[in-house]
Design a protein around this motif. Structure first.
Motif, short mmCIF file in Angstrom:
data_model
loop_
_atom_site.label_atom_id
_atom_site.label_comp_id
_atom_site.label_asym_id
_atom_site.label_seq_id
_atom_site.Cartn_x
_atom_site.Cartn_y
_atom_site.Cartn_z
N MET A 1 0.84 -1.18 -0.10
CA MET A 1 0.09 -0.15 0.02
C MET A 1 0.77 1.15 0.01
O MET A 1 1.86 1.14 0.68
N ARG A 2 0.59 2.14 -0.87
CA ARG A 2 1.35 3.61 -1.13
C ARG A 2 0.42 4.70 -0.90
O ARG A 2 -0.61 4.48 -1.47
N HIS A 3 0.85 5.56 -0.04
CA HIS A 3 -0.14 7.09 0.13
C HIS A 3 0.94 8.02 -0.41
O HIS A 3 2.05 8.25 0.00
N LEU A 4 0.34 8.89 -1.33
CA LEU A 4 1.17 9.79 -2.25
C LEU A 4 0.13 11.16 -1.72
O LEU A 4 -0.81 11.25 -1.75
N ALA A 8 -1.27 20.23 -2.94
CA ALA A 8 -2.66 20.85 -2.63
C ALA A 8 -3.53 20.15 -1.37
O ALA A 8 -4.40 20.56 -1.13
N GLY A 9 -2.75 18.90 -1.02
CA GLY A 9 -3.36 18.32 0.07
C GLY A 9 -4.16 16.90 -0.24
O GLY A 9 -4.76 16.44 0.58
N ASP A 10 -4.52 16.65 -1.77
CA ASP A 10 -5.02 15.70 -2.11
C ASP A 10 -4.25 14.58 -1.76
O ASP A 10 -3.00 14.68 -1.81
N VAL A 11 -4.98 13.26 -1.74
CA VAL A 11 -4.07 11.98 -1.27
C VAL A 11 -4.42 11.11 -2.47
O VAL A 11 -5.58 10.61 -2.83
N ALA A 33 -8.21 8.53 -5.04
CA ALA A 33 -7.48 9.56 -6.13
C ALA A 33 -8.42 10.69 -6.35
O ALA A 33 -9.55 10.55 -6.30
N PRO A 34 -8.04 12.00 -6.30
CA PRO A 34 -8.70 12.98 -6.93
C PRO A 34 -9.02 13.12 -8.45
O PRO A 34 -8.36 13.97 -9.04
#
Length: 94
Positions: A1-4, A8-11, A33-34
């Motif tokens: 699992m990877r969190h980026l 702008a604060g989007d994940v 994702a946005p």
């Protein structure tokens, strides 16, 4: 699992589905994702070019568009990958 996290604060949350170093293949699902898509599964492959220091990079993806046409979402993903490859090329040239 990877969190980026984007500035702008989007994940973006990705889950690796398959990795094969010998085949130079990596596949992952985007869980959050946005982006205007759901059910996103992507496979990236890198193959060396014979007699060259270069490589061929191929990407395939499967997704369900949300609020845009499939062609518009495909164009968005294509732009993201082209920008990422250009940044990688520039960093390797230094």
């Amino acid at each position: 699992m990877r969190h980026l996290a984007k500035p702008a604060g989007d994940v973006i949350v990705e889950q690796r589905e398959m990795y094969n170093n010998g085949a130079r293949s990596d596949s992952y699902s985007t869980l959050q994702a946005p982006l205007p898509a759901t059910d996103y599964l992507s496979t990236l492959r890198v193959a060396p070019l014979a007699g060259s220091a270069g490589a061929r990079v191929t990407w395939s993806g499967r997704f369900t568009p949300v609020g845009l046409s499939e062609q518009e979402v495909t164009g968005l993903f294509h732009g993201i990958y082209v920008a990422a490859l250009q940044a990688l090329r520039q960093s390797l040239a230094k």
